[in-house]
Design a protein around this motif. Structure first.
Motif, mmCIF file in Angstrom:
data_model
loop_
_atom_site.group_PDB
_atom_site.id
_atom_site.type_symbol
_atom_site.label_atom_id
_atom_site.label_comp_id
_atom_site.label_asym_id
_atom_site.label_seq_id
_atom_site.Cartn_x
_atom_site.Cartn_y
_atom_site.Cartn_z
ATOM 1 N N ALA A 92 10.358 -0.777 -5.270
ATOM 2 C CA ALA A 92 9.477 -0.218 -6.298
ATOM 3 C C ALA A 92 10.158 0.985 -6.923
ATOM 4 N N THR A 93 9.950 1.153 -8.207
ATOM 5 C CA THR A 93 10.497 2.312 -8.929
ATOM 6 C C THR A 93 9.359 3.012 -9.652
ATOM 7 N N ALA A 94 9.313 4.328 -9.537
ATOM 8 C CA ALA A 94 8.265 5.097 -10.220
ATOM 9 C C ALA A 94 8.903 6.295 -10.917
ATOM 10 N N TYR A 95 8.491 6.518 -12.154
ATOM 11 C CA TYR A 95 9.010 7.637 -12.946
ATOM 12 C C TYR A 95 8.005 8.779 -12.984
ATOM 13 N N LEU A 96 8.515 9.992 -12.950
ATOM 14 C CA LEU A 96 7.661 11.154 -13.121
ATOM 15 C C LEU A 96 7.190 11.211 -14.577
ATOM 16 N N ARG A 97 5.927 11.531 -14.775
ATOM 17 C CA ARG A 97 5.390 11.632 -16.134
ATOM 18 C C ARG A 97 5.433 13.071 -16.650
ATOM 19 N N ASN A 98 5.356 14.024 -15.748
ATOM 20 C CA ASN A 98 5.217 15.418 -16.156
ATOM 21 C C ASN A 98 6.566 16.112 -16.297
ATOM 22 N N ARG A 99 6.518 17.256 -16.933
ATOM 23 C CA ARG A 99 7.708 18.094 -16.991
ATOM 24 C C ARG A 99 8.041 18.540 -15.573
ATOM 25 N N ARG A 100 9.308 18.470 -15.233
ATOM 26 C CA ARG A 100 9.692 18.761 -13.852
ATOM 27 C C ARG A 100 9.677 20.251 -13.543
ATOM 28 N N ARG A 101 9.357 20.556 -12.331
ATOM 29 C CA ARG A 101 9.363 21.937 -11.848
ATOM 30 C C ARG A 101 10.367 22.040 -10.706
ATOM 31 N N PRO A 102 10.787 23.242 -10.416
ATOM 32 C CA PRO A 102 11.655 23.399 -9.244
ATOM 33 C C PRO A 102 10.893 23.047 -7.971
ATOM 34 N N PRO A 103 11.518 22.345 -7.063
ATOM 35 C CA PRO A 103 10.833 22.024 -5.802
ATOM 36 C C PRO A 103 10.582 23.282 -4.982
ATOM 37 N N PRO A 104 9.563 23.270 -4.143
ATOM 38 C CA PRO A 104 9.246 24.475 -3.368
ATOM 39 C C PRO A 104 10.338 24.797 -2.355
ATOM 40 N N GLN A 129 12.242 3.552 2.706
ATOM 41 C CA GLN A 129 13.388 4.385 2.324
ATOM 42 C C GLN A 129 13.258 4.707 0.846
ATOM 43 N N THR A 130 13.271 6.000 0.530
ATOM 44 C CA THR A 130 13.068 6.421 -0.854
ATOM 45 C C THR A 130 14.234 7.275 -1.316
ATOM 46 N N ILE A 131 14.753 6.936 -2.478
ATOM 47 C CA ILE A 131 15.822 7.727 -3.092
ATOM 48 C C ILE A 131 15.274 8.342 -4.370
ATOM 49 N N ASP A 132 15.453 9.645 -4.498
ATOM 50 C CA ASP A 132 15.009 10.356 -5.696
ATOM 51 C C ASP A 132 16.217 10.562 -6.598
ATOM 52 N N ARG A 151 0.827 -1.209 0.000
ATOM 53 C CA ARG A 151 0.000 0.000 0.000
ATOM 54 C C ARG A 151 0.863 1.261 0.000
ATOM 55 N N ILE A 152 1.902 1.244 0.815
ATOM 56 C CA ILE A 152 2.798 2.408 0.851
ATOM 57 C C ILE A 152 3.405 2.640 -0.530
ATOM 58 N N VAL A 153 3.888 1.562 -1.119
ATOM 59 C CA VAL A 153 4.498 1.653 -2.448
ATOM 60 C C VAL A 153 3.499 2.212 -3.452
ATOM 61 N N ASN A 201 17.184 13.952 -18.457
ATOM 62 C CA ASN A 201 15.925 13.918 -19.186
ATOM 63 C C ASN A 201 14.820 13.185 -18.447
ATOM 64 N N THR A 202 15.061 12.772 -17.223
ATOM 65 C CA THR A 202 13.996 12.093 -16.492
ATOM 66 C C THR A 202 14.307 12.103 -14.996
ATOM 67 N N GLU A 203 13.360 11.646 -14.238
ATOM 68 C CA GLU A 203 13.535 11.577 -12.794
ATOM 69 C C GLU A 203 12.707 10.409 -12.270
ATOM 70 N N TYR A 204 13.260 9.694 -11.322
ATOM 71 C CA TYR A 204 12.512 8.569 -10.771
ATOM 72 C C TYR A 204 12.851 8.380 -9.305
ATOM 73 N N THR A 205 11.978 7.675 -8.631
ATOM 74 C CA THR A 205 12.238 7.348 -7.231
ATOM 75 C C THR A 205 12.331 5.833 -7.086
ATOM 76 N N THR A 206 13.231 5.424 -6.245
ATOM 77 C CA THR A 206 13.350 4.008 -5.906
ATOM 78 C C THR A 206 13.035 3.870 -4.420
ATOM 79 N N THR A 207 12.066 3.051 -4.131
ATOM 80 C CA THR A 207 11.631 2.883 -2.746
ATOM 81 C C THR A 207 11.853 1.444 -2.296
ATOM 82 N N SER A 208 12.372 1.302 -1.114
ATOM 83 C CA SER A 208 12.464 -0.038 -0.515
ATOM 84 C C SER A 208 11.803 0.033 0.855
#
Lengths: 530, 190
Positions: free
Chosen positions: B178-190, B145-148, B41-43, B153-160
């Motif tokens: 689990a690995t998840a890729y961002l689908r959208n164009r990236r923005r600067p983080p707040p 534990q999540t690593i971004d 569920r967390i993943v 040209n892309t960005e993804y997170t790996t979670t264990s």
């Protein structure tokens, strides 16, 4: 001796055995029940939830593929689709696929963004501009076996007392489980909960109890915004290989002709309403080699970055990590265009008078072998009045010579597709639509059809008495040399670029959505998690 | 009589012991599966948000993840809802802006929704614009534990995610990736 049988103890063993069996059976039954529900939640429901997204994204791909038929097979675009209820698009038939019998359905709606960036459904009112699309897809995965909730959902709801002591860790576990699964994976046991709660379009209208396509099942919905890939987007000059230019006293800035004529004071006046529009004189270079001269009121992008000379005169950013590729350009499909068999070339002064107005998708179409003389294109006349007229000319040879040129009169929208080379004087390309004083570059567009590999293609604009040259050039295989110093309005996309003239170069932001549609691209992705 | 009682006691003892052992074993298994369900569920929560995210930042200790997601649904208090309360709960139309030579598609004039995942004691919490949802909670000490990873040209997170089952001391055998890729164009983080 015979022992008397004690009849009072008869059945004790049997009772013990039965009791034991009962206890073990109860434990076993509980375990089985738990295991089944756990399996249901952790296996079937998780799998279906993930597959539903896969189905929804497949639906999006189906919509995207249908959109791309606009380039490859326009006659059969939307075949089998039905017009949507909104009147702005189409809805696909439901597609069933995969081992799990997933289902996908997609709605594609035409839309556009106005100059302020606001969204509107329907076609862009500017016939030269390309449309955007909103693609909404729904994917459904069936849940096999009986209609079961997850075990964690069934035990408790928020605010309800549970057998476990309230506040205990066990209670926390159970409460969390109940919340988590319900929020994440929404199961349609009998009816489509989304239509019942939010309506078929999710806007709260037309709510109804509609039987789920599978019961039970899980559905997910994805919304994607698809944009046209156009040749002139946000770049004054785009060169796939080398860039040198412009002259040391030259400048590149931008404006938006939809806000009025070009004003040279805006780029240095932060108080101007249109100051932001003046800082998009961007230069994009697909290699590491860039020699910057003059002033660039915008960004410079390279691939690998070796920007030399006047880098301090770049007002925006220099980004050296922007690779891009320009594909060869091929002649678009002309089957729907209105072909005119004459004239077949322009070797002296010649005026075209198109018989009808045509449209941006089906222009009046001429094929010339060469243009070596002065060509003037007039608008069609309907009811005694000139009307907006769309003309396309294919030149199978060169456009060259001291007299070679093109004059676009008011109300004419001209696209020239050239297979050979261009070598003309700057002031022989005259764009007077809508006026000579304030021409729009999108009304005189040049497209260089890529020659066979190894064959060079050149576009040479030669010195002449400086005047305004408003045009666009999309020639991904051409080496472009601008040898004069005109007041240039528009954009150039080419293989390599060289210029040393003191040009004032203005990119028109109205070109962002204009030009030959090259492809589509997904600009946004969002999931409706309700 | 004594022999019979002794035998019966032995049988009863074995039965009771077996029952308790069975019950404990079953309980351990059930607990393991329940916590494993929460791992997934967390993943799934995280992947859903990362996929539609505009920016993702994971903390140095890899236990906090901050994600900006499009504000797709109009909520009470939003400017549109104040003007027309009937719009609450309906999807927003997008708007368009050009930033750094490309289009940004925005939902709503205000900043995107801010989602944060973090560990709070034995619970894993998801905060969206200040509203907390406990998405998992376990005495088995779930540890995400999540690593971004940001590429050109892309960005993804790996979670264990691991947990410590009540029956086994070692948590390494429980890991889920689990690995998840961002689908959208990236923005600067707040």
């Amino acid at each position: 001796m015979q022992t008397k049988k004690n009849t009072n103890e008869t059945g004790n063993v049997l009772l013990c055995v039965l009791g034991t069996i009962l206890i073990v059976s109860l434990i076993g039954a509980t375990v089985l029940r738990n295991s089944t529900t756990r399996l249901n939640a952790s296996s079937n429901q998780v799998r279906a939830w993930k597959e539903a997204l896969s189905a929804a994204e497949t639906g999006g791909d189906i919509g995207f593929a249908e959109l791309r038929k606009q380039l490859s097979d326009p006659a059969n675009q939307w075949a089998g689709w039905t017009p949507s209820g909104t009147g702005y698009g189409y809805v696909s038939p439901e597609t069933t696929f995969g081992n799990s019998n997933l289902r996908a359905r997609t709605g594609v709606e035409t839309c556009y963004f106005d100059v302020s960036g606001a969204f509107h459904l329907g076609s862009n009112p500017d016939p030269n501009a390309n449309n955007w699309y909103r693609v909404r897809s729904k994917g459904t995965a069936p849940l096999p076996n009986l209609k079961r909730t997850g075990m964690d959902d069934a035990l408790t709801n928020d605010g309800l007392q549970h057998f476990a002591a309230f506040g205990s860790m066990q209670m926390q576990d159970i409460t969390a489980r109940g919340k988590g699964n319900s929020l994440l994976r929404k199961i349609d046991f009998q009816y489509d909960h989304f239509v019942a709660t939010y309506g078929p379009n999710g806007d709260g209208l037309n709510k109804a109890l509609v039987t789920a396509s599978y019961a039970p099942s899980i559905s997910r919905r994805v919304e994607q915004i698809v944009m046209p890939v156009t040749p002139f987007f946000d770049a004054a000059i785009k060169s796939a290989t080398t860039f040198y230019g412009l002259g040391s006293a030259a400048w590149i800035d931008s404006y938006d002709s939809r806000n009025g004529p070009y004003d040279p004071t805006v780029k240095t006046n932060p108080n101007s309403l249109y100051y932001n529009d003046s800082r998009h004189g961007n230069v994009e270079i697909g290699s590491a080699t860039a020699t910057i001269m003059g002033t660039i009121y915008g960004d410079v992008a390279t691939d690998g970055g070796n920007v030399t000379k006047k880098t301090a005169n770049v007002t925006g950013t220099i980004d050296n990590n922007v690779p891009f590729t320009l594909l060869d350009y091929q002649m678009p499909d002309t089957s729907a265009w209105t072909y005119q068999s004459s004239p077949t070339n322009v070797t002296s002064t010649k005026t075209l008078a198109p018989p009808s107005a045509g449209t941006s998708n089906a222009p009046i179409y001429y094929v010339f072998t060469t243009i070596t003389g002065a060509l003037t294109v007039n608008p069609a006349v309907v009811g005694g009045n000139p009307v907006d007229t769309y003309v396309a000319i294919r030149v199978t040879g060169d456009i060259s010579g001291g007299n070679a040129g093109v004059t676009v009169n008011p109300k004419v929208h001209l696209k020239i597709y050239f297979e050979g080379n261009i070598s003309v004087k700057n002031n022989n390309l005259v764009n007077q639509n809508p006026s000579f004083a304030n021409p729009y570059a999108g009304n005189l567009q040049f497209y260089g059809i890529s020659p066979p590999a190894g064959t060079p293609q050149t576009v040479t604009l030669n010195p002449a008495t400086p005047q305004t040259l408003a045009a666009t050039f999309y020639a991904p295989s051409a080496d472009v040399h601008e040898n004069g110093n005109p007041d240039f309005i528009g954009t150039v996309v080419c293989k390599s670029f060289y210029s040393n003239g003191n040009i004032s170069w203005h990119y028109d932001r109205a070109l962002n959505d204009e030009g030959q549609l090259l492809d589509f691209r997904i600009a946004s992705y969002v999931e409706d998690t309700r | 009589m004594m022999v019979a009682m002794a035998t019966a006691s032995a049988i009863l003892g074995v039965t009771v012991t077996s029952s308790i052992a069975l019950q404990r074993s079953f309980n351990s298994t059930d607990n393991y599966l329940a916590t494993h369900t929460q791992q997934i569920r967390i993943v799934d929560f995280l992947a859903r948000d990362v996929r539609r995210g505009l920016s993702v930042v994971s903390s140095v200790d890899e236990q906090t993840v901050q994600i900006q997601i499009p504000k797709y649904i109009i909520q009470a208090g939003d400017p549109e809802a104040i003007l027309n309360p009937l719009l609450i709960g309906t999807p927003r139309s997008p708007s368009r802006a050009i930033v750094s030579r490309d289009y940004n598609i925005n939902y709503g004039a205000a900043a995107p929704s801010f989602v944060q995942y973090k560990v709070n004691g034995a619970s894993i919490e998801r905060w969206e614009d200040g509203v907390r949802t406990t998405i998992a909670s376990s005495t088995d000490n779930l540890l995400p534990q999540t690593i971004d990873t940001e590429l050109a040209n892309t960005e993804y997170t790996t979670t264990s995610i691991t947990f410590k089952p009540i029956s086994v001391a070692d948590r390494s055998g429980t890991i889920v990736y689990a690995t998840a890729y961002l689908r959208n164009r990236r923005r600067p983080p707040p």
